[in-house]
Design a protein around this motif. Structure first.
Motif, PDB file in Angstrom:
ATOM      1  N   PRO A   1       0.822  -1.216   0.000  1.00 14.21           N
ATOM      2  CA  PRO A   1       0.000   0.000   0.000  1.00 14.21           C
ATOM      3  C   PRO A   1       0.854   1.263   0.000  1.00 14.21           C
ATOM      4  CG  PRO A   1      -0.757  -1.573   1.672  1.00 14.21           C
ATOM      5  CD  PRO A   1       0.561  -2.069   1.167  1.00 14.21           C
ATOM      6  N   ASP A   2       0.323   2.308  -0.622  1.00 14.28           N
ATOM      7  CA  ASP A   2       0.983   3.615  -0.581  1.00 14.28           C
ATOM      8  C   ASP A   2       0.798   4.274   0.778  1.00 14.28           C
ATOM      9  OD1 ASP A   2       1.874   3.498  -3.236  1.00 14.28           O
ATOM     10  OD2 ASP A   2      -0.038   4.268  -3.986  1.00 14.28           O
ATOM     11  N   ASP A   3      -0.336   4.041   1.392  1.00 13.72           N
ATOM     12  CA  ASP A   3      -0.622   4.643   2.689  1.00 13.72           C
ATOM     13  C   ASP A   3       0.300   4.069   3.763  1.00 13.72           C
ATOM     14  OD1 ASP A   3      -2.736   6.141   4.506  1.00 13.72           O
ATOM     15  OD2 ASP A   3      -2.461   4.158   5.395  1.00 13.72           O
ATOM     16  N   ALA A   4       0.922   4.934   4.547  1.00 11.91           N
ATOM     17  CA  ALA A   4       1.914   4.485   5.529  1.00 11.91           C
ATOM     18  C   ALA A   4       1.310   3.564   6.579  1.00 11.91           C
ATOM     19  CB  ALA A   4       2.561   5.692   6.205  1.00 11.91           C
ATOM     20  N   LYS A   5       0.096   3.852   7.025  1.00 11.24           N
ATOM     21  CA  LYS A   5      -0.516   3.022   8.058  1.00 11.24           C
ATOM     22  C   LYS A   5      -0.906   1.659   7.508  1.00 11.24           C
ATOM     23  CE  LYS A   5      -2.171   6.890  10.851  1.00 11.24           C
ATOM     24  NZ  LYS A   5      -3.351   7.632  11.374  1.00 11.24           N
TER      25      LYS A   5
ATOM     26  N   LEU B   1      -8.098  -7.975  10.687  1.00 10.29           N
ATOM     27  CA  LEU B   1      -8.847  -8.009   9.433  1.00 10.29           C
ATOM     28  C   LEU B   1     -10.126  -7.199   9.542  1.00 10.29           C
ATOM     29  CD1 LEU B   1      -9.238  -9.172   6.553  1.00 10.29           C
ATOM     30  CD2 LEU B   1     -10.367 -11.143   7.624  1.00 10.29           C
ATOM     31  N   GLY B   2     -10.844  -7.369  10.638  1.00  9.92           N
ATOM     32  CA  GLY B   2     -12.095  -6.650  10.824  1.00  9.92           C
ATOM     33  C   GLY B   2     -13.074  -6.923   9.700  1.00  9.92           C
ATOM     34  N   GLU B   3     -13.706  -5.876   9.202  1.00  9.67           N
ATOM     35  CA  GLU B   3     -14.706  -6.012   8.143  1.00  9.67           C
ATOM     36  C   GLU B   3     -14.134  -5.737   6.758  1.00  9.67           C
ATOM     37  OE1 GLU B   3     -17.695  -7.254   8.755  1.00  9.67           O
ATOM     38  OE2 GLU B   3     -16.953  -7.417  10.820  1.00  9.67           O
ATOM     39  N   GLN B   4     -12.835  -5.465   6.669  1.00  5.98           N
ATOM     40  CA  GLN B   4     -12.256  -5.174   5.361  1.00  5.98           C
ATOM     41  C   GLN B   4     -11.972  -6.478   4.617  1.00  5.98           C
ATOM     42  OE1 GLN B   4      -8.872  -2.827   6.552  1.00  5.98           O
ATOM     43  NE2 GLN B   4      -7.739  -4.586   7.314  1.00  5.98           N
ATOM     44  N   PRO B   5     -11.878  -6.443   3.305  1.00  3.71           N
ATOM     45  CA  PRO B   5     -11.688  -7.688   2.550  1.00  3.71           C
ATOM     46  C   PRO B   5     -10.292  -8.284   2.663  1.00  3.71           C
ATOM     47  CG  PRO B   5     -11.781  -5.809   1.062  1.00  3.71           C
ATOM     48  CD  PRO B   5     -12.143  -5.298   2.424  1.00  3.71           C
ATOM     49  N   PHE B   6      -9.287  -7.421   2.868  1.00  2.00           N
ATOM     50  CA  PHE B   6      -7.917  -7.906   2.927  1.00  2.00           C
ATOM     51  C   PHE B   6      -7.214  -7.335   4.149  1.00  2.00           C
ATOM     52  CE2 PHE B   6      -9.078  -7.872  -1.614  1.00  2.00           C
ATOM     53  CZ  PHE B   6      -8.983  -9.242  -1.862  1.00  2.00           C
ATOM     54  N   MET B   7      -6.079  -7.895   4.476  1.00  2.76           N
ATOM     55  CA  MET B   7      -5.433  -7.572   5.743  1.00  2.76           C
ATOM     56  C   MET B   7      -4.985  -6.114   5.855  1.00  2.76           C
ATOM     57  SD  MET B   7      -5.316  -9.848   8.095  1.00  2.76           S
ATOM     58  CE  MET B   7      -5.805 -11.577   8.281  1.00  2.76           C
ATOM     59  N   ALA B   8      -4.648  -5.487   4.729  1.00  2.42           N
ATOM     60  CA  ALA B   8      -4.183  -4.106   4.791  1.00  2.42           C
ATOM     61  C   ALA B   8      -5.199  -3.131   4.204  1.00  2.42           C
ATOM     62  CB  ALA B   8      -2.844  -3.958   4.085  1.00  2.42           C
ATOM     63  N   GLY B   9      -6.422  -3.581   3.990  1.00  3.89           N
ATOM     64  CA  GLY B   9      -7.441  -2.681   3.468  1.00  3.89           C
ATOM     65  C   GLY B   9      -8.262  -3.307   2.363  1.00  3.89           C
ATOM     66  N   ASP B  10      -8.602  -2.496   1.371  1.00  8.16           N
ATOM     67  CA  ASP B  10      -9.498  -2.930   0.302  1.00  8.16           C
ATOM     68  C   ASP B  10      -8.799  -3.686  -0.812  1.00  8.16           C
ATOM     69  OD1 ASP B  10     -11.661  -1.768   1.589  1.00  8.16           O
ATOM     70  OD2 ASP B  10     -11.444   0.149   0.532  1.00  8.16           O
ATOM     71  N   ARG B  11      -7.460  -3.661  -0.812  1.00  9.18           N
ATOM     72  CA  ARG B  11      -6.721  -4.313  -1.883  1.00  9.18           C
ATOM     73  C   ARG B  11      -5.810  -5.404  -1.333  1.00  9.18           C
ATOM     74  NH1 ARG B  11      -3.441   0.238  -4.660  1.00  9.18           N
ATOM     75  NH2 ARG B  11      -2.582  -1.612  -5.716  1.00  9.18           N
ATOM     76  N   LEU B  12      -5.610  -6.414  -2.167  1.00 11.74           N
ATOM     77  CA  LEU B  12      -4.665  -7.479  -1.834  1.00 11.74           C
ATOM     78  C   LEU B  12      -3.286  -6.886  -1.599  1.00 11.74           C
ATOM     79  CD1 LEU B  12      -4.489 -10.761  -1.968  1.00 11.74           C
ATOM     80  CD2 LEU B  12      -3.290 -10.298  -4.114  1.00 11.74           C
ATOM     81  N   SER B  13      -2.582  -7.404  -0.600  1.00 14.27           N
ATOM     82  CA  SER B  13      -1.210  -6.966  -0.338  1.00 14.27           C
ATOM     83  C   SER B  13      -0.341  -8.180  -0.040  1.00 14.27           C
ATOM     84  CB  SER B  13      -1.161  -5.978   0.825  1.00 14.27           C
ATOM     85  OG  SER B  13      -1.297  -6.653   2.067  1.00 14.27           O
ATOM     86  N   LEU B  14       0.942  -7.905   0.166  1.00 16.09           N
ATOM     87  CA  LEU B  14       1.862  -8.985   0.530  1.00 16.09           C
ATOM     88  C   LEU B  14       1.455  -9.659   1.835  1.00 16.09           C
ATOM     89  CD1 LEU B  14       5.329  -7.376  -0.350  1.00 16.09           C
ATOM     90  CD2 LEU B  14       3.916  -8.905  -1.764  1.00 16.09           C
TER      91      LEU B  14
END
Length: 219
Positions: free
Chosen positions: A84-88, A150-163
């Motif tokens: 992700p580009d977002d630091a968090k 994970l919460g309610e988001q689809p992927f571990m770091a947000g809305d997009r697949l990540s490493l």
């Protein structure tokens, strides 16, 4: 760009992380399959002195350690971006990748999966129920924490697949083949849905043990 060569045991979740990442990138690669136990051979120890899998070869460059390989692939194959580009969000990705290595694998998957699947099927060993019982408290903690992150988001770091998904997903998927999975995830349906979401991706479907063995035989 020259071909990537992945030295791994088909079915290894660490190897699957690398292969699924290459699939997500649409990259050309070749699996150099190892049999269980071959990771301690002299040939493989020359690639990986600690006798683990996977190891990567690319244009004369050799690399081991799954996280290092995944980050390398995301740098040399920048599209689609898997950091992700977002630091968090990037920090969350890093956190989950480390949870996968240090807590999901160490003391959980390497005990439960070995006792339930790898030992009996590949080495003819009997299941040690006491070892599994001793791993369950840590397993409950790890699963609960991954579910929380994970919460309610689809992927571990947000809305997009990540490493993070590509690192932890194959471990969780392998664990889901054991009877302990149902108990561990009974209060965490979001984690079950996450694994199912990953397994539905073409990259995961192309990197099952069955698909990898068929690909190796056809090569």
């Amino acid at each position: 760009m020259s071909e990537f060569v992945v030295h791994s045991v088909p079915g290894s979740p660490f190897g699957r992380s690398v292969l699924a990442t290459l699939e997500e990138k649409g990259a050309s690669y070749r699996l150099a399959p190892l049999a269980p136990g071959d990771s301690k051979s002299a040939a493989h120890l020359a690639r990986h002195p600690f006798g683990r899998v996977p190891a990567l070869g690319h244009d004369g460059f050799e690399l081991y350690e799954t996280q290092a390989i995944l980050r390398y692939l995301d740098r040399v194959l920048p599209q689609p971006a898997l950091t992700p580009d977002d630091a968090k969000q990037a920090a969350r990705m890093d956190q989950v990748m480390n949870i996968s290595d240090w807590y999901l694998f160490q003391g959980v998957c390497n005990v439960i999966i070995f006792q339930r699947i790898i030992g009996p099927q590949f080495f003819g060993t009997a299941t040690d129920e006491a070892a599994i019982a001793s791993a369950m408290p840590k397993a409950r903690t790890v699963i609960a924490e991954l579910s929380r992150l994970l919460g309610e988001q689809p992927f571990m770091a947000g809305d997009r697949l990540s490493l993070a998904d590509l690192q932890a997903g194959p471990q969780a998927s392998f664990l889901s083949l054991t009877p302990e999975w149902a108990e561990l995830t009974s209060a965490h349906p979001n984690l079950v849905a996450w694994v199912e979401r990953l397994e539905a991706r073409p990259s995961f479907q192309a990197t099952t043990m069955t698909q990898l063995m068929a690909r190796a035989q056809a090569a």
